[in-house]
Design a protein around this motif. Structure first.
Motif, PDB file in Angstrom:
ATOM      1  N   ARG A  35       0.822  -1.212   0.000  1.00  0.00           N
ATOM      2  CA  ARG A  35       0.000   0.000   0.000  1.00  0.00           C
ATOM      3  C   ARG A  35       0.856   1.263   0.000  1.00  0.00           C
ATOM      4  O   ARG A  35       0.570   2.214  -0.719  1.00  0.00           O
ATOM      5  CB  ARG A  35      -0.915   0.019   1.230  1.00  0.00           C
ATOM      6  CG  ARG A  35      -1.990  -1.031   1.233  1.00  0.00           C
ATOM      7  CD  ARG A  35      -3.091  -0.669   2.230  1.00  0.00           C
ATOM      8  NE  ARG A  35      -2.574  -0.309   3.536  1.00  0.00           N
ATOM      9  CZ  ARG A  35      -2.400  -1.169   4.534  1.00  0.00           C
ATOM     10  NH1 ARG A  35      -2.680  -2.441   4.355  1.00  0.00           N
ATOM     11  NH2 ARG A  35      -1.952  -0.760   5.704  1.00  0.00           N
ATOM     12  N   GLU A  36       1.915   1.287   0.801  1.00  0.00           N
ATOM     13  CA  GLU A  36       2.682   2.518   0.991  1.00  0.00           C
ATOM     14  C   GLU A  36       3.783   2.711  -0.044  1.00  0.00           C
ATOM     15  O   GLU A  36       4.085   3.850  -0.413  1.00  0.00           O
ATOM     16  CB  GLU A  36       3.288   2.539   2.396  1.00  0.00           C
ATOM     17  CG  GLU A  36       2.247   2.573   3.498  1.00  0.00           C
ATOM     18  CD  GLU A  36       2.862   2.646   4.878  1.00  0.00           C
ATOM     19  OE1 GLU A  36       4.005   3.130   5.002  1.00  0.00           O
ATOM     20  OE2 GLU A  36       2.198   2.223   5.847  1.00  0.00           O
ATOM     21  N   ASN A  93      10.007   5.477   5.336  1.00  0.00           N
ATOM     22  CA  ASN A  93       8.940   6.378   4.881  1.00  0.00           C
ATOM     23  C   ASN A  93       9.436   7.783   4.538  1.00  0.00           C
ATOM     24  O   ASN A  93       9.124   8.300   3.450  1.00  0.00           O
ATOM     25  CB  ASN A  93       7.830   6.443   5.929  1.00  0.00           C
ATOM     26  CG  ASN A  93       6.902   5.246   5.863  1.00  0.00           C
ATOM     27  OD1 ASN A  93       7.094   4.269   6.580  1.00  0.00           O
ATOM     28  ND2 ASN A  93       5.916   5.302   4.996  1.00  0.00           N
TER      29      ASN A  93
END
Length: 525
Positions: A35-36, A93
């Protein structure tokens, strides 16, 4: 030097707990990473494979380094690298956001490389720990090596239990309680790493066999023994069966259990109980006979798991039987290496561990996957040819001797993720939301979902069962090898424990369990 060997045992135990937590939580990270970061299944598999490769290489070379430099430097190195591996997860991230702003086309590949190296560094730490703790425990408990190595290796399933339950409860969109940021979940092993570091790093550890003997070359003498070379091959097969099946168990049972991670948690719990509390039994029996019996039980257990079982209860009964077979294999083999080749110290144990881990990463994982994929495609093609044409890739592939048209991963994933009620899909949202399924194909899959989804799920389960059945041949071969070793040792007067001075004694006379279980105070080295 006075040093509590109970403290060393606990610290060594915690290193395996940390490894088990890291392994179990990482296997659940596929969804969040997809997803990320848009990391697909193929890249995710490569990241998981990095763990086995680094682990296997470092167990062997780490054993040599231990004998050359001692226990302490390698523990310090592993401690530091483990924390660096956790830190890389938190960097993923923010780095990805920067890479995506600079060049969106390369951001996924760059974050994939970061996660790959984080997993690889983690696996290097696992290998270093194993290279240190196995000979260390064998050295500080010379009277009862097999017993305490079984207790030590209860740390791995303990970590798998903690990590598996943590993954089920807090990782991914389907988390039982609440979805935590994946970085916190995957780096939770660092808490255990810090705990063992506080316990053992300030201490002075005993000298290794190589350091105390003054003859470094002697530690390689085990490779001149034909029985030891046989043990290396057998340990590779143990790695194939135990860790290969553990790596795939959750996926192979995906369409049969409400939450397939529970089967891994359950078998890990049984392994923990057996290794931790059944040590006195292990010490009293002939280890080669135990390995032979365990191989036979594991073989029968895999055959049972691969049979067309129709109830969840019977799955757990079969898994219980299989767990009794596999529980003692890995640590008992290390005990045999310590008892028969004490002059080789960590090198002998490292060679066995390397054989097992490299076999998992380079053979077992991909081969079991190929067997499952081939059997699934064959089953679907035979039972539902129209469904097969809608879900299969256009071109065949060849893998590990199997040539077949694999099912398209995105379509297979959509069908597998859909809950069926009396054989009918509750909805087709998984197809609609799948970005990797072409837009012109989605209406066709949706129109045929009522019959296709059940056909696909049934074939997926059939493929998993077939893979488990084929894997049962591995412990069958192990049983033949251990029977040969049993005959060999009887021909030379029986299995005996060899001391560093060359003295031999009967295995059941090597120590008294009741006395040793209470020895956790200071010990003179």
């Amino acid at each position: 030097m006075d040093l509590s060997r109970g403290k060393l045992m606990l610290a060594s135990f915690l290193t395996l707990v940390a490894s088990g937590i890291g392994f179990a939580t990482r296997t659940a990270a596929g969804g969040p990473w997809e997803r990320e970061f848009d990391i697909g299944g193929g890249q995710f598999g490569v990241i998981l494979g990095a763990g086995f490769l680094g682990f296997g290489l470092m167990i062997f070379f780490g054993g040599i380094l231990v004998e050359k430099f001692g226990y302490k430097p390698l523990l310090v190195l592993a401690f530091v690298l483990h924390l660096i591996s956790a830190g890389m997860l938190f960097a993923a991230n923010p780095l990805f956001e920067g890479w995506r702003e600079a060049d969106p086309s390369t951001a996924t590949d760059k974050v994939f490389n970061l996660l790959f190296w984080s997993a690889f560094i983690f696996s290097i730490c696992q290998g270093l720990y194993e290279a240190v703790i196995n000979p260390l425990i064998a050295q500080i408990y010379p009277e009862n090596k097999t017993h305490y190595l079984n207790i030590l290796h209860a740390g791995w399933p303990a970590g798998m239990i903690i990590g598996g339950l943590f993954a089920a409860g807090f990782i991914g969109a389907d988390a039982w309680f609440i979805e935590l940021p994946w970085q916190w979940a995957l780096s939770s092993f660092a808490i255990v790493v810090l705990a063992y570091g506080v316990m053992v790093l300030p201490e002075k550890l005993p000298e290794t066999v190589g350091e105390s003997s003054g003859n470094f070359g002697n530690v390689f003498s085990c490779f001149a023994s034909i029985p030891f070379l046989v043990l290396i091959v057998l340990h590779a097969l143990i790695g194939y069966m135990e860790l290969g099946v553990d790596s795939w168990m959750t996926k192979l049972m995906e369409n049969f259990l409400p939450n397939s991670v529970l089967i891994l948690v359950y078998t890990s719990f049984l392994m923990f109980i057996l290794r931790f509390f059944a040590g006195p039994i292990v010490h009293k029996v002939n280890p080669i006979g135990l390995l032979l019996g365990s191989s036979v039980i594991a073989c029968l257990g895999l055959i049972w798991l691969g049979s067309p079982i129709q109830s969840v209860a019977m799955i757990f009964v079969a898994a219980t039987f299989y767990s009794f077979g596999k529980a003692f294999l890995w640590p008992t083999m290390l005990g045999v290496a310590g008892e028969r080749y004490p002059q080789s110290g960590s090198v002998a144990m490292g060679a066995l561990g390397a054989a097992g881990m490299l076999c998992v990463g380079q053979i077992a994982g991909p081969r079991i996957g190929a067997q499952q994929g081939y059997a699934m495609s064959e089953n679907l093609q035979q039972t539902a040819p129209e469904t097969f044409e809608r879900y299969a890739e256009p071109d065949p592939i060849s893998s590990w001797g199997y040539e077949y048209r694999p099912l398209d991963p995105a379509r297979l994933n959509a069908a597998n993720r859909t809950e069926l009620v009396n054989g009918t899909p509750k909805n087709v949202d998984a197809v609609r939301e799948a970005d990797l399924i072409p837009a012109d194909v989605k209406p066709i899959l949706i129109a045929n979902a009522e019959k296709d989804f059940k056909n696909v799920q049934d074939s997926y389960l059939a493929g998993g069962r077939r893979a488990l059945t084929l894997t049962s041949y591995v412990p069958g071969m192990m049983a033949i090898g251990f029977l040969g070793l049993l005959i060999y040792y009887r021909s030379i007067g029986g299995y005996k424990v060899i001391k560093l001075d060359g003295h031999e004694e009967e295995h059941d006379a090597a120590g008294d369990d009741e006395e040793l279980m209470g020895q956790t105070g200071p010990v003179e080295y």
